[in-house]
Enzyme design. Sequence first.
Site, PDB file in Angstrom:
ATOM      1  N   GLU A  75       0.631  -1.335  -0.704  1.00 39.52           N
ATOM      2  CA  GLU A  75       0.038  -0.211   0.106  1.00 39.52           C
ATOM      3  C   GLU A  75       0.798   1.361   0.219  1.00 39.52           C
ATOM      4  OE1 GLU A  75      -3.910  -1.405   1.403  1.00 39.52           O
ATOM      5  OE2 GLU A  75      -2.716  -1.559   3.136  1.00 39.52           O
ATOM      6  N   TYR A 121     -12.865  18.030  18.673  1.00 39.36           N
ATOM      7  CA  TYR A 121     -11.370  17.433  18.365  1.00 39.36           C
ATOM      8  C   TYR A 121     -11.077  17.358  17.193  1.00 39.36           C
ATOM      9  CZ  TYR A 121     -11.608  19.100  22.792  1.00 39.36           C
ATOM     10  OH  TYR A 121     -11.454  19.879  23.988  1.00 39.36           O
TER      11      TYR A 121
END
Length: 197
Positions: A75, A121
């Site tokens: 990947e 957040y």
Amino acid sequence: MDKELKSKFEEAIWVAKSLFERGKTSGSSANLSFRHENDIYITGSGTCFGRLEETSFARVSLEGTHLEGMNPSKEFPLHQMCYKKSPDIQAVIHTHSFYATLYSCVPHEYKESAVPEHTPYLRMKVGRIGLIPYAKPGSQELFGLFRQAVDGSDAYLLANHGPVVPGKSIIDAFYGIEELEESCHIAWELENRSGCR
């Protein structure tokens, strides 16, 4: 080895071990990378986050030439596209953490911002989370889909697969992938409680 590179290896190994020991990844189901000077250091194919050493990494050029070490994760192109997106990106983490993967398996209306910001957040620490349509892991189809979407979001959920989170440093990417996992957990619980799932 210079001191800066040694420090990056130490941080990467600590992050990987922390994720593994807390069940955020298992077996050889994750990969991470960091940039040093003009090269990318990425975990090798089949490596386990619980057992990483400096020799567990491949050194690859930004253009994709394998320069040294074991074979890079299949990947690698996902990481490479993140680095090419911005010089500010200095590390990338990809895991199959439970809630982020679970949340990637359900339909989402907004592909460029798939995870709701129930707390401040997620946006503060990560940004917008894009959903990449499913394609077989490591396939050219997946890389093509990722290439189409990489500029539209700050981090990514690979559908039915897991999160990919870039950062300005290894620790920044670590904080980001932790925040994304927590945000997906919160979203899943709230949507099930409200009957949206």
